[in-house]
Write a protein that holds these residues in place. Structure first.
Motif, PDB file in Angstrom:
ATOM      1  N   GLY A 103       0.825  -1.204   0.000  1.00 32.90           N
ATOM      2  CA  GLY A 103       0.000   0.000   0.000  1.00 32.90           C
ATOM      3  C   GLY A 103       0.858   1.251   0.000  1.00 32.90           C
ATOM      4  O   GLY A 103       2.011   1.233   0.406  1.00 32.90           O
ATOM      5  N   TYR A 417      -3.180   1.215  -5.739  1.00 36.39           N
ATOM      6  CA  TYR A 417      -2.344   0.713  -4.640  1.00 36.39           C
ATOM      7  C   TYR A 417      -2.688   1.397  -3.312  1.00 36.39           C
ATOM      8  O   TYR A 417      -1.942   1.268  -2.347  1.00 36.39           O
ATOM      9  N   TYR A 419      -5.457   0.605  -1.620  1.00 35.13           N
ATOM     10  CA  TYR A 419      -6.085  -0.449  -0.808  1.00 35.13           C
ATOM     11  C   TYR A 419      -7.021   0.186   0.216  1.00 35.13           C
ATOM     12  O   TYR A 419      -7.877   0.976  -0.132  1.00 35.13           O
ATOM     13  N   TYR A 423      -3.129   1.029   3.146  1.00 32.02           N
ATOM     14  CA  TYR A 423      -2.511  -0.175   3.714  1.00 32.02           C
ATOM     15  C   TYR A 423      -3.176  -1.422   3.136  1.00 32.02           C
ATOM     16  O   TYR A 423      -4.407  -1.497   3.043  1.00 32.02           O
ATOM     17  N   ASN A 424      -2.365  -2.406   2.765  1.00 33.01           N
ATOM     18  CA  ASN A 424      -2.876  -3.686   2.283  1.00 33.01           C
ATOM     19  C   ASN A 424      -2.701  -4.723   3.398  1.00 33.01           C
ATOM     20  O   ASN A 424      -1.593  -5.228   3.610  1.00 33.01           O
TER      21      ASN A 424
END
Length: 493
Positions: A103, A417, A419, A423-424
């Protein structure tokens, strides 16, 4: 494959600066020789020398140690070439590339953790190199050790402190022109180190009466069954030393003139170079046993036994060059980019480099080294966490993204990206599982085999966990891409 480049990338100013932007084609000038010379300089360092000695100390024969180094260097080469692929293709550094998996904001966590390890290692390597400087000065001026009287800074006397600060300062000179000065320094530093180590091998072979007595020594593991697990543990230990550089190798491959240059260069610089280094380490140590009555695995201690000031001077200079070479490549470049990525408005690559050097001073490495085993265990544990990070990076780039990234979205807080708020969670969950499974063996005896091969277990478990989570609960961006693909296929059908 030609490097990918877009002339103008729209970026969020809070996420980028000129050093984090994709490099233009004319800025990608590194050839195979540049990547080879980095490894030639990096491998020859005092901690690696001691690690090779440690493999002999646990009962492995010289030939078995050479086998361990050969296997480890091939695995290292494969991991570096694969993780360096995206850097060479897109011309962006590690902390930017990792945004695709962790992320836009989440990438700062593994990047800063990697930078923290590098800063600590910078201090340790700089202090190790300064001890060689101390030996050189003592051979010229015996009163050097007495300057300052009883004054000390946390246990380090004035002579040692001055040697440390002097050696630390040399690093700043190398960094004066950023990555370009690093490239030029590594080109001549690596071959020079080999020249002097070749002289030490010549001395060792001569004093030991040839290679026969050195390499005929048997190990205590005679059968394949007895030898295989210590062998795999040794391979893991060697890879663990360079696990952090596997992560940030895109910081270097982004300068590659082509994909072929980085792949060829790392091949030239790694497998053969590492085996030659192991051969030199074993030979010189065996020579020390013949010359001084005991095997000495610390190359600085070997120098202290010589009484020829010219030999000592040349060897010390070489050790210092080797220490600077590995410090600059492995322990300055990464945190410089990582800090720039964290605060791009205020920190560029050069400022990040100088800040790294200053922070390393405040680790007080001579104090850390008073309990060497604990420090290396601590850094090894963090290294065990970073192995799974590499697993996630490789899985994301090669399996999930199929080597295709959206450059603009890597620099945008509104792209794919992002997410969940930058953050992923899938990446962090995969790393946590990989780290837990690879390190838990140090506490639970039944799981010790996973700990003994912690880098492999961490990378594999994290990779499969990340792929599983991305398939079972894919982010909206992946779902949208799949839906668009299916729609396009129906129309074309």
């Amino acid at each position: 494959m030609k490097p990918v480049h877009q002339e103008k990338i729209q970026t969020d100013r809070t996420l980028s600066n000129s050093d984090l932007q994709p490099l233009k084609p004319e800025e990608r000038t590194w050839k195979a020789v540049n990547f080879a010379s980095i490894w030639m300089g990096c491998i020859h360092n005092i901690p690696t020398y001691a690690t090779v000695g440690g493999l002999i100390a646990i009962g492995l024969s010289p030939w078995q140690v050479l086998g361990i180094i050969a296997v480890a260097s091939i695995v290292l080469y494969a991991a570096l070439a694969l993780n360096g692929h995206a850097g060479a293709k897109y011309g962006v550094p590690f902390p930017v590339l990792i945004r695709s998996s962790f992320g836009i904001y989440g990438a700062n966590i593994p990047a800063l953790l990697r930078g923290f390890v590098a800063i600590m290692w910078f201090g340790i390597q700089a202090f190790a190199g300064s001890t060689a400087i101390n030996i050189l000065i003592l051979n010229v001026w015996s009163g050097w050790k007495d300057i300052g009287g009883d004054w000390n800074l946390f246990g380090l006397h004035l002579s040692g402190l001055l040697s440390f600060v002097f050696f630390w300062g040399i690093h700043l000179l190398v960094l004066h022109h950023g990555m370009e000065s690093i490239r030029k320094f590594e080109v001549w530093a690596g071959p020079l180190v080999y020249l002097v180590f070749g002289g030490m091998v010549w001395w060792a072979v001569d004093i030991a009466g040839g290679l026969g007595p050195i390499y005929s020594q048997p190990g205590k593991f005679q059968t394949f069954g007895e030898m295989i697990w210590p062998f795999l543990t040794g391979v893991t230990g060697i890879i663990g030393i360079w696990a952090t550089l596997i992560l940030n190798i895109p910081d270097f491959t982004r300068f590659a003139a082509s994909q072929k240059e980085q792949i060829r260069g790392q091949f030239y610089g790694l497998p053969g170079t590492f085996v030659l280094f192991a051969f030199a380490s074993i030979t010189v140590t065996s020579g020390s046993q013949a010359a001084f009555g005991e095997p000495i695995w610390d190359v600085v201690d070997i120098l202290a036994h010589f009484d020829n000031p010219y030999v000592i001077a040349l060897s010390v200079i070489t050790l210092c060059i080797a220490a600077i070479s590995v410090n600059v490549a492995a322990n300055i470049v990464s945190p410089a980019y990582d800090l720039a990525n964290f605060l791009p408005k205020y920190i560029n690559f050069k400022r990040g480099s100088y800040l790294t050097a200053v922070l390393a001073l405040f680790t007080f490495p001579w104090k850390l080294m008073e309990n060497e085993a604990s420090v290396f265990s601590f850094l090894g544990t963090i290294g065990g966490i970073l192995g799974p990070v590499a697993g996630v990076m490789l899985a994301d780039y090669f399996i999930i993204r199929k080597r295709t990234l959206c450059l603009e979205d890597l620099y945008s807080a509104r792209g794919q990206y992002m997410y969940d708020k930058g953050y992923n969670y899938r990446a962090f969950a995969a790393v946590a599982l990989g780290a837990l499974m690879s390190l838990i063996g140090s506490y639970i005896p039944a799981m010790k085999p996973l700990y003994d091969i912690s880098w492999f277990s961490g990378v594999l478990i994290a990779s499969f966990a990340y792929i599983f989570l991305m398939r079972v609960h894919p982010p909206d961006s992946i779902l949208n891409e799949t839906a668009q693909y299916e729609a396009g296929r129906k129309i074309s059908g």
